[in-house]
Design a protein around this motif. Structure first.
Motif, PDB file in Angstrom:
ATOM      1  N   LEU A   1      12.045   1.923  -4.971  1.00  0.00           N
ATOM      2  CA  LEU A   1      12.256   0.486  -5.149  1.00  0.00           C
ATOM      3  C   LEU A   1      10.916  -0.227  -5.253  1.00  0.00           C
ATOM      4  O   LEU A   1       9.925   0.207  -4.647  1.00  0.00           O
ATOM      5  N   ASP A   2      10.887  -1.331  -5.998  1.00  0.00           N
ATOM      6  CA  ASP A   2       9.685  -2.148  -6.019  1.00  0.00           C
ATOM      7  C   ASP A   2       9.539  -2.877  -4.692  1.00  0.00           C
ATOM      8  O   ASP A   2      10.497  -2.997  -3.912  1.00  0.00           O
ATOM      9  N   ALA A   3       8.346  -3.364  -4.416  1.00  0.00           N
ATOM     10  CA  ALA A   3       8.049  -3.953  -3.111  1.00  0.00           C
ATOM     11  C   ALA A   3       8.899  -5.181  -2.814  1.00  0.00           C
ATOM     12  O   ALA A   3       9.357  -5.377  -1.685  1.00  0.00           O
ATOM     13  N   ALA A   4       9.120  -6.036  -3.817  1.00  0.00           N
ATOM     14  CA  ALA A   4       9.869  -7.271  -3.599  1.00  0.00           C
ATOM     15  C   ALA A   4      11.324  -6.994  -3.252  1.00  0.00           C
ATOM     16  O   ALA A   4      11.874  -7.569  -2.293  1.00  0.00           O
ATOM     17  N   THR A   5      11.970  -6.108  -4.006  1.00  0.00           N
ATOM     18  CA  THR A   5      13.370  -5.760  -3.731  1.00  0.00           C
ATOM     19  C   THR A   5      13.499  -5.109  -2.367  1.00  0.00           C
ATOM     20  O   THR A   5      14.437  -5.397  -1.605  1.00  0.00           O
TER      21      THR A   5
ATOM     22  N   VAL B   1       0.834  -1.201   0.000  1.00  0.00           N
ATOM     23  CA  VAL B   1       0.000   0.000   0.000  1.00  0.00           C
ATOM     24  C   VAL B   1       0.872   1.256   0.000  1.00  0.00           C
ATOM     25  O   VAL B   1       0.570   2.248  -0.683  1.00  0.00           O
ATOM     26  N   MET B   2       1.993   1.214   0.757  1.00  0.00           N
ATOM     27  CA  MET B   2       2.888   2.363   0.767  1.00  0.00           C
ATOM     28  C   MET B   2       3.510   2.576  -0.611  1.00  0.00           C
ATOM     29  O   MET B   2       3.613   3.707  -1.094  1.00  0.00           O
ATOM     30  N   ARG B   3       3.934   1.471  -1.248  1.00  0.00           N
ATOM     31  CA  ARG B   3       4.493   1.577  -2.593  1.00  0.00           C
ATOM     32  C   ARG B   3       3.450   2.116  -3.577  1.00  0.00           C
ATOM     33  O   ARG B   3       3.748   2.993  -4.404  1.00  0.00           O
ATOM     34  N   TYR B   4       2.244   1.615  -3.480  1.00  0.00           N
ATOM     35  CA  TYR B   4       1.163   2.068  -4.360  1.00  0.00           C
ATOM     36  C   TYR B   4       0.864   3.549  -4.143  1.00  0.00           C
ATOM     37  O   TYR B   4       0.662   4.305  -5.105  1.00  0.00           O
ATOM     38  N   SER B   5       0.881   3.970  -2.879  1.00  0.00           N
ATOM     39  CA  SER B   5       0.560   5.367  -2.567  1.00  0.00           C
ATOM     40  C   SER B   5       1.630   6.330  -3.076  1.00  0.00           C
ATOM     41  O   SER B   5       1.334   7.484  -3.396  1.00  0.00           O
ATOM     42  N   ARG B   6       2.899   5.849  -3.152  1.00  0.00           N
ATOM     43  CA  ARG B   6       3.985   6.724  -3.600  1.00  0.00           C
ATOM     44  C   ARG B   6       4.120   6.756  -5.119  1.00  0.00           C
ATOM     45  O   ARG B   6       4.844   7.603  -5.651  1.00  0.00           O
ATOM     46  N   THR B   7       3.472   5.818  -5.809  1.00  0.00           N
ATOM     47  CA  THR B   7       3.553   5.790  -7.277  1.00  0.00           C
ATOM     48  C   THR B   7       2.214   6.100  -7.932  1.00  0.00           C
ATOM     49  O   THR B   7       2.139   6.175  -9.159  1.00  0.00           O
ATOM     50  N   LEU B   8       1.163   6.268  -7.145  1.00  0.00           N
ATOM     51  CA  LEU B   8      -0.167   6.531  -7.684  1.00  0.00           C
ATOM     52  C   LEU B   8      -0.222   7.916  -8.335  1.00  0.00           C
ATOM     53  O   LEU B   8       0.185   8.916  -7.736  1.00  0.00           O
TER      54      LEU B   8
END
Length: 353
Positions: free
Chosen positions: A134-138, A49-56
């Motif tokens: 960074l992507d979530a997996a990395t 969700v944090m990654r999505y919120s920073r790239t949305l």
């Protein structure tokens, strides 16, 4: 003669009830797996969700990471206050009394939390920087280096001794993270399409600094908990008070102009509120896992969270393309996580047949 009533069972030192009674064993098992399930959900959801919120891509200004850190501290303080209120049978008088005695009347004890709180605040801000680049997996795999930093700080600050399996796991962990960051042709193609090499470097640097701060603050906090008899909720309130101060100061220092122009809560939406709530619950979930589960199951939960993050990042966020080298590094990181919590079988007692 009848079965000993379960009301006589006691919980000692925060450990779950002994499974001498079927009902106690069932309750203990349920709490153990419930806490682990919540940990997997919280860890995976927060990262994604944090990654999505920073790239949305949304209209208007994006929410300020420094503001989200402050909001998370406020939420954590509120939750801990409610837990203390519950622990004192919802008595306003007892609630006020414990807050005065444990916080207001013990300024030196409260002041001890200033150092780890400041470090945690720095760490929380760095996580937003990392997941913006960074992507979530990395991110998930690299962030497991906090196991290494925590182990080293435990040896230095607590005088803890690590076993052969733990040292071996740390070596495997470093090798796995190195492979995760290893450049490859496919990652270069994806990098050109999404992020620059500079932003990738910024993200990795942010994760590494966050790992160091997490290890130091976690061991320091553990040391304080062992030296006092205060409840973990009181200690989290004290942490939150200082975290709120440091976070607010950082927000005004780095984003003061934006706050004055559009307000502290600019760009907030349902996704942002979810990020704030999940970040606030992080420390409380870890406390529950430490209380009810063991390191092996915690390692299993962490590994499952990594796998879920990679799966969702690839299929839904579409910002991650795994390679064979990345897959090998992920296997090593997951294996190291399990191995670190492994305890060898005790040696047999030679005095017994």
């Amino acid at each position: 003669m009848g079965i000993e009533p379960c009301s006589k069972w006691r919980v000692i030192d925060g450990s779950p009830p002994k499974p001498s009674c079927p009902m106690a064993a069932t309750v203990s098992s349920r709490l153990k797996y419930l806490s682990l399930g919540v940990l997997v959900f919280q860890t995976t959801s927060l990262v994604l969700v944090m990654r999505y919120s920073r790239t949305l891509q949304a209209e208007g200004p994006r929410y300020l990471a420094s503001s989200a850190v402050v909001a998370a501290e406020l939420t954590k303080i509120f939750i801990c206050l409610m837990l203390v209120f519950r622990d004192h049978s919802y008595s306003v008088r007892a609630f006020n009394s414990v807050l005065r005695q444990e916080i207001a009347h013990k300024p030196l004890e409260t002041l001890k939390l200033a150092i780890p709180s400041g470090v945690y605040t720095l760490q929380n801000n760095l996580l937003y920087v990392a997941l913006s680049n960074l992507d979530a997996a990395t991110y998930q795999l690299t962030y497991q280096l906090k196991i290494l930093t925590t182990a080293l700080f435990s040896v230095l600050m607590l005088g803890r001794r690590l076993g052969i399996y733990q040292w071996l796991s740390l070596i495997i962990l470093m090798a796995g993270v190195a492979l995760v960051q290893w450049p490859s042709e496919s990652s270069v193609v994806a990098e050109k399409a999404s992020v620059s090499a500079g932003s990738q470097f910024a993200g990795v640097t942010a994760v590494l600094v966050a790992c160091c701060s997490s290890g130091f603050a976690g061991v320091y906090f553990e040391k304080i908990l062992k030296e006092s008899k205060q409840s973990v909720w009181i200690r989290n309130i004290q942490l939150g008070i200082f975290g709120l101060f440091f976070g607010f100061f950082g927000m005004l220092s780095f984003d003061g102009d934006k706050v004055m122009e559009s307000g502290m809560f600019q760009g907030y939406n349902a996704v942002t509120c979810a990020v704030v709530t999940l970040q606030a619950l992080g420390g409380l979930v870890i406390a529950a896992v430490i209380k009810y589960a063991d390191n092996i199951l915690k390692g299993f939960a962490t590994s499952l969270s990594i796998i879920l993050s990679a799966f969702i990042s690839y299929f839904f966020l579409q910002d991650f393309e795994p390679t064979s080298i990345f897959f090998l590094g992920a296997v090593l990181v997951i294996a190291a996580t399990f191995l670190y919590g492994y305890k060898g079988k005790p040696a047999p007692n030679p005095s017994r047949a």
